[in-house]
Motif scaffolding. Structure first.
Motif, PDB file in Angstrom:
ATOM      1  N   ARG A 276      -0.589 -12.631   3.670  1.00 36.32           N
ATOM      2  CA  ARG A 276      -0.875 -11.598   4.676  1.00 36.32           C
ATOM      3  C   ARG A 276       0.364 -10.754   4.876  1.00 36.32           C
ATOM      4  O   ARG A 276       1.486 -11.250   4.733  1.00 36.32           O
ATOM      5  CB  ARG A 276      -1.236 -12.251   6.018  1.00 36.32           C
ATOM      6  CG  ARG A 276      -2.503 -13.047   5.992  1.00 36.32           C
ATOM      7  CD  ARG A 276      -3.706 -12.126   6.169  1.00 36.32           C
ATOM      8  NE  ARG A 276      -4.938 -12.876   6.008  1.00 36.32           N
ATOM      9  CZ  ARG A 276      -6.046 -12.338   5.494  1.00 36.32           C
ATOM     10  NH1 ARG A 276      -6.050 -11.084   5.103  1.00 36.32           N
ATOM     11  NH2 ARG A 276      -7.131 -13.061   5.377  1.00 36.32           N
ATOM     12  N   LYS A 277       0.133  -9.512   5.230  1.00 33.85           N
ATOM     13  CA  LYS A 277       1.279  -8.633   5.485  1.00 33.85           C
ATOM     14  C   LYS A 277       1.126  -8.013   6.859  1.00 33.85           C
ATOM     15  O   LYS A 277       0.036  -7.548   7.221  1.00 33.85           O
ATOM     16  CB  LYS A 277       1.329  -7.502   4.458  1.00 33.85           C
ATOM     17  CG  LYS A 277       2.218  -7.794   3.283  1.00 33.85           C
ATOM     18  CD  LYS A 277       2.337  -6.544   2.446  1.00 33.85           C
ATOM     19  CE  LYS A 277       2.640  -6.941   1.015  1.00 33.85           C
ATOM     20  NZ  LYS A 277       2.471  -5.804   0.121  1.00 33.85           N
ATOM     21  N   ILE A 278       2.190  -8.020   7.585  1.00 34.06           N
ATOM     22  CA  ILE A 278       2.184  -7.416   8.912  1.00 34.06           C
ATOM     23  C   ILE A 278       3.375  -6.482   8.986  1.00 34.06           C
ATOM     24  O   ILE A 278       4.497  -6.862   8.632  1.00 34.06           O
ATOM     25  CB  ILE A 278       2.305  -8.504   9.998  1.00 34.06           C
ATOM     26  CG1 ILE A 278       1.087  -9.421   9.928  1.00 34.06           C
ATOM     27  CG2 ILE A 278       2.431  -7.883  11.372  1.00 34.06           C
ATOM     28  CD1 ILE A 278       1.257 -10.688  10.706  1.00 34.06           C
ATOM     29  N   ILE A 279       3.122  -5.248   9.367  1.00 35.58           N
ATOM     30  CA  ILE A 279       4.250  -4.323   9.448  1.00 35.58           C
ATOM     31  C   ILE A 279       4.505  -3.970  10.907  1.00 35.58           C
ATOM     32  O   ILE A 279       3.648  -4.144  11.775  1.00 35.58           O
ATOM     33  CB  ILE A 279       3.996  -3.049   8.627  1.00 35.58           C
ATOM     34  CG1 ILE A 279       2.758  -2.310   9.145  1.00 35.58           C
ATOM     35  CG2 ILE A 279       3.826  -3.391   7.156  1.00 35.58           C
ATOM     36  CD1 ILE A 279       2.594  -0.949   8.533  1.00 35.58           C
ATOM     37  N   GLY A 280       5.696  -3.492  11.158  1.00 37.94           N
ATOM     38  CA  GLY A 280       6.064  -3.098  12.506  1.00 37.94           C
ATOM     39  C   GLY A 280       6.987  -4.136  13.140  1.00 37.94           C
ATOM     40  O   GLY A 280       7.338  -5.143  12.507  1.00 37.94           O
TER      41      GLY A 280
ATOM     42  N   VAL B 184      -0.252  -9.415  15.948  1.00 39.07           N
ATOM     43  CA  VAL B 184       0.471 -10.329  15.066  1.00 39.07           C
ATOM     44  C   VAL B 184      -0.367 -11.576  14.833  1.00 39.07           C
ATOM     45  O   VAL B 184      -0.536 -12.039  13.695  1.00 39.07           O
ATOM     46  CB  VAL B 184       1.841 -10.706  15.659  1.00 39.07           C
ATOM     47  CG1 VAL B 184       2.543 -11.709  14.769  1.00 39.07           C
ATOM     48  CG2 VAL B 184       2.701  -9.467  15.833  1.00 39.07           C
TER      49      VAL B 184
ATOM     50  N   GLY C 218      -3.092 -10.799  12.606  1.00 39.33           N
ATOM     51  CA  GLY C 218      -2.592 -10.611  11.251  1.00 39.33           C
ATOM     52  C   GLY C 218      -2.257 -11.926  10.576  1.00 39.33           C
ATOM     53  O   GLY C 218      -2.412 -12.080   9.370  1.00 39.33           O
TER      54      GLY C 218
END
Lengths: 108, 570
Positions: A86-90, A98, A101
Motif C-alpha cells: 500500500r502507498k500513502i502520501i502526505g 492513514v 490506507g
C-alpha cells in the motif's frame, strides 16, 4: 538512513500473523517529513504496538532507491508487509485516511 | 542572418526539417512543450530528440515515461532503428518509467513531488544528461490527488529544469479549448510545438506547428511531417526563398527540332518545364525523350511515375524507339512508381524529397503531375507543387512535369493552377478533322528566351518523336493526312499550272512560226510581183527603144531632112 524498530527487543514471534514492515520515504529533514514521521509513530503505537518496523529512507542520501518503489510524492509511506503493498502520501496528518490506507479501517 | 547578432542559444533536435523551421533547434536549457492528440507522434518526436542528441551531438538524455514501460518503449522505437538498450549501456540514455496507480495511493495530508525531483536529478547526474524528456507528465493529475499541489509542483519542476540547464521536452495531450488538458502551456512557455493528425478525404496527414518560440524567429506555418523507417521528417519547405542560383546552361529536350523552337538550344538547366495536353497527346513520350537525352549525356534522372509501372514505361518508350532500360541498368535512370492515392500529399512530397536527396538527380520527371488531385484538394496540391518546384530549383534540378488537361477545360488551364510556377510550358493539342486525330505542339511560354511562336505538328513514330511543320495556308492549319492531302493537291495544282504555261509557250511558238511563214509567203509573193514588174518594165523599155529605132529607120528610109524633119512634113 535510519532504521527504527519502534520497540527494540519486542520482536514478535515469526509465526505472528500480522507483522508490519513500513517504509517512509522522505527527502531531507523538512517540516513535512518530520511531521509525517511523528504522525506515523503515533499511529503505529496506537494500533500496531509491538508488531511493526519502520524504515525511513532519505532520498537525498539514497536517490537510487526512489525508482524501486515508484516514489514520486514526498513523504510517501509504503506498507511492504503485510501484502499487498500500500502507498500513502502526505504528512499522515489525517489519521482516518492513514488507517484506511493501511487497511486498519475498512474502506467506506 | 547577421552572424554578429546575439542569437538565443539553441539545441539542434537532429530531426530532419525541424531545426530549419526553428532556425537551429529548441531553446537550450529551457523546457519545450510538445502537445497533440493521441497518436500524433509526440513520444516519438521526443524520443528522436534524445536519440539524435546522444548519437549525433554527444548529449546524453533522460527519458522519463509516465505512460509506457521502458521495455515497451524500447520495443516500440526499435522499428525506427533506435537501439535504446545499447544507448543505455553506453551511458547515453537513461530510461525511467514512472508508474502511478491511483487505487493504491491514499492521500493523507500535505505532500510534494520531491521524489520525482530526486529521481530526475539522480538520472540526470548519473549520465551527465543535457536533454530531458517528460512523457506525458499530465498523467500525474490522473494518478495523484490535489491538483493544486501538482500545479505548484510542476511550476517548481520546470523552474528546476531551467536551473539544471537541461533542454527539456514536455509532452502533453491536447485538451479542449487549450493546448493541453491541464494548461501546461501556462508553465512551459518558452517554446510550444503543436502536433496534429487529421484525415482529409480518407487520407491522414501529420502536421506540426510551432505556436510559440520566445526570443526567436520561427516558421509559423503548419508543416506536414512523416514518420517512417528513418524517424521523423518535417518538410522544411517554404522556408525556401526566391534567391536560388540561376544557371544559363541549356539542356536539350532530346528532340532537335524542339530545341530549335526553344531558341535553338533547349531548356535552361534548373528550370521547371510543364507539358500539358489532353489524353494521348504524347506527354509521356516527350518526357521519355528528355530523360533518355539526359542519360545519354551521363546525367542522372529520377522518374516519378504515378500512373504506370516502371516496366510499362520502359516497354512503351521502347515501342517508339527510346531505350530506357539501358539507362536503368546503368543506374542513370531511377523510377519511383507509386499510386497517388497511396498516401497523402505530404507523404508523397516527403518521399519525393528523400528520393531526390538520395539519388541526387540532374533531372526529375513527374508524370503526371495532376494525379495528385485525387490525393488532395487544389490549394493543397498547389502548395505542395510550389514546394516541390522550389526544392528542385534550389538544387538546380531541371523539373519536367506532365499535366493532363481534362476534356472540356481550357487548354491553357492546369488542374493544379501551377502555370505561374512554370518556366517553360509546352502545349500539346489534338487536332481533330478528316476522320483522324493529330497532335500539334506549341510553346505557350518559355521564360528568358526568344522561343518560336509556331505551331508544329508532332508525330510519334517508331523512331521517336518527330516535330515537323504544319500546313498553314489559306485553308487554315492542317495536320496529318489533311496536311498531306493539301500538299498533294498543291503539287497537282503546280503541275497543272506548269503544263498551262508550257502550253501557252508552245502556242506562242506556233504563232511565231505561223507569222514567220506568212512573212515568208508575202516575201515570196512580193518577190514574184517584183519580178513581174521588173520584167514588164524591161519589156516596155525594150519596146520603147525598138520604137525609136523603127522611127529612125523609117526616117532614114524616107530620107527626110533632119531639119525639115524637125519642122514636120510640108
Amino acid at each position: 538512513m535510519t532504521l527504527l524498530p519502534a520497540e527494540p527487543g519486542a520482536a514478535p514471534p515469526p509465526d505472528a500473523p500480522e507483522f508490519w514492515t513500513l517504509r517512509l520515504y522522505v527527502a531531507g529533514q523538512t517540516p513535512k517529513s518530520i511531521t509525517a514521521f511523528a504522525n506515523l509513530q503515533r499511529i503505529c503505537e496506537e494500533h500496531l504496538a509491538g508488531r511493526y518496523q519502520i524504515e525511513v529512507i532519505d532520498l537525498l542520501v539514497q536517490p537510487q532507491l526512489a525508482q524501486g518503489d515508484q516514489i514520486l510524492a514526498i513523504p510517501t509511506l509504503v506498507r511492504k508487509l503485510p501484502e499487498p503493498m500500500r502507498k500513502i502520501i502526505g504528512d499522515l496528518s489525517n489519521t482516518d485516511k492513514v488507517l484506511i490506507g493501511l487497511d486498519l479501517l475498512p474502506r467506506v | 542572418m547577421d552572424p554578429l547578432r546575439q542569437q538565443l542559444p539553441k539545441t539542434p533536435t537532429g530531426i530532419d526539417g525541424l531545426d530549419e523551421i526553428t532556425s537551429g533547434g529548441l531553446p537550450t536549457g529551457r523546457p519545450t512543450l510538445i502537445c497533440g492528440d493521441a497518436g500524433c507522434g509526440k513520444t516519438l518526436m521526443a524520443m528522436e530528440f534524445l536519440v539524435r542528441g546522444a548519437t549525433r551531438f554527444n548529449e546524453p538524455g533522460v527519458f522519463m515515461a509516465f505512460e509506457e514501460t521502458s521495455e515497451e518503449l524500447t520495443q516500440n522505437v526499435a522499428s525506427l532503428g533506435f537501439d535504446l538498450k545499447a544507448l543505455s549501456a553506453q551511458g547515453q540514455l537513461a530510461l525511467d518509467f514512472v508508474y502511478l496507480e491511483p487505487s493504491e495511493i491514499e492521500e493523507t495530508g500535505e505532500f510534494d513531488l520531491g521524489g520525482l525531483f530526486v529521481r530526475l536529478g539522480y538520472a540526470i547526474d548519473s549520465i551527465g544528461a543535457k536533454r530531458v524528456v517528460l512523457d506525458t507528465i499530465e498523467t500525474l493529475f490522473a494518478g495523484l490527488p490535489n491538483p493544486m499541489i501538482l500545479r505548484a509542483e510542476l511550476r517548481r519542476l520546470f523552474r528546476w529544469l531551467k536551473d539544471k540547464g537541461v533542454t527539456a521536452i514536455i509532452t502533453g495531450e491536447r485538451g479542449e479549448g487549450q493546448l493541453t488538458r491541464q494548461g501546461l502551456e501556462e508553465y512551459v512557455s518558452d517554446c510550444v510545438i503543436v502536433l496534429d493528425h487529421r484525415p482529409v478525404n480518407l487520407i491522414s496527414t501529420r502536421r506540426l506547428r510551432v505556436v510559440k518560440y520566445r526570443g526567436s524567429t520561427h516558421g509559423t506555418n503548419e508543416y506536414p511531417f512523416l514518420i517512417d523507417e528513418d524517424g521523423i521528417s518535417v518538410l522544411p519547405i517554404t522556408s525556401l526563398g526566391l534567391d536560388h542560383h540561376v544557371s544559363t546552361e541549356r539542356v536539350s529536350s532530346g528532340i532537335p527540332r524542339l530545341d530549335a523552337m526553344l531558341a535553338g538550344a533547349g531548356f535552361y538547366r534548373g528550370t521547371s518545364v510543364l507539358v500539358s495536353g489532353t489524353a494521348g497527346t504524347g506527354k509521356s513520350s516527350l518526357a521519355g525523350h528528355f530523360a533518355a537525352a539526359a542519360c545519354a549525356r551521363g546525367e542522372r534522372v529520377l522518374y516519378f511515375a504515378f500512373e504506370e509501372s516502371p516496366n510499362q514505361v520502359v516497354r512503351n518508350m521502347g515501342s517508339i524507339g527510346i531505350d530506357l532500360g539501358r539507362w536503368v541498368a546503368q543506374c542513370l535512370l531511377q523510377f519511383q512508381a507509386v499510386r497517388p492515392t497511396f498516401a497523402g500529399l505530404e507523404l508523397h512530397l516527403t518521399t519525393m524529397h528523400k528520393a531526390i536527396d538520395r539519388f541526387k538527380p540532374h533531372i526529375v520527371v513527374v508524370d503526371p503531375l495532376n494525379s495528385f488531385i485525387s490525393a488532395g484538394n487544389e490549394t493543397e496540391v498547389k502548395a505542395m507543387l510550389i514546394r516541390l518546384v522550389d526544392y528542385l530549383k534550389m538544387n538546380e534540378i531541371t523539373g519536367f512535369f506532365t499535366s493532363l488537361t481534362t476534356g472540356g477545360s481550357a487548354l491553357d488551364h492546369t488542374d493544379a493552377a501551377i502555370s505561374s510556377l512554370i518556366d517553360t510550358w509546352l502545349l500539346l493539342i489534338a487536332v481533330e478533322g478528316g476522320g483522324e486525330r493529330n497532335r500539334a505542339l506549341s510553346i505557350l511560354k518559355s521564360r528568358g528566351m526568344a522561343h518560336s511562336n509556331q505551331t508544329r505538328e508532332f508525330l510519334i513514330t517508331d523512331q521517336g518523336v518527330e516535330v515537323c511543320d504544319v500546313y498553314a495556308g489559306p485553308g487554315g492549319v492542317l495536320t496529318g493526312s489533311a496536311r498531306l492531302a493539301q500538299e498533294a493537291r498543291e503539287r497537282a495544282d503546280d503541275v497543272v499550272r506548269r503544263q498551262d504555261i508550257e502550253r501557252q509557250q508552245r502556242e506562242l511558238e506556233r504563232k511565231r512560226a505561223t507569222l514567220e511563214a506568212q512573212i515568208a509567203a508575202l516575201r515570196l509573193d512580193f518577190a514574184a510581183q517584183e519580178a513581174d514588174a521588173l520584167a514588164l518594165i524591161e519589156r516596155e523599155q525594150a519596146r520603147e527603144s525598138q520604137l525609136a529605132q523603127e522611127r529612125m529607120d523609117m526616117a532614114w528610109s524616107r530620107k527626110a531632112d533632119v531639119a525639115s524633119d524637125t519642122e514636120g512634113p510640108q
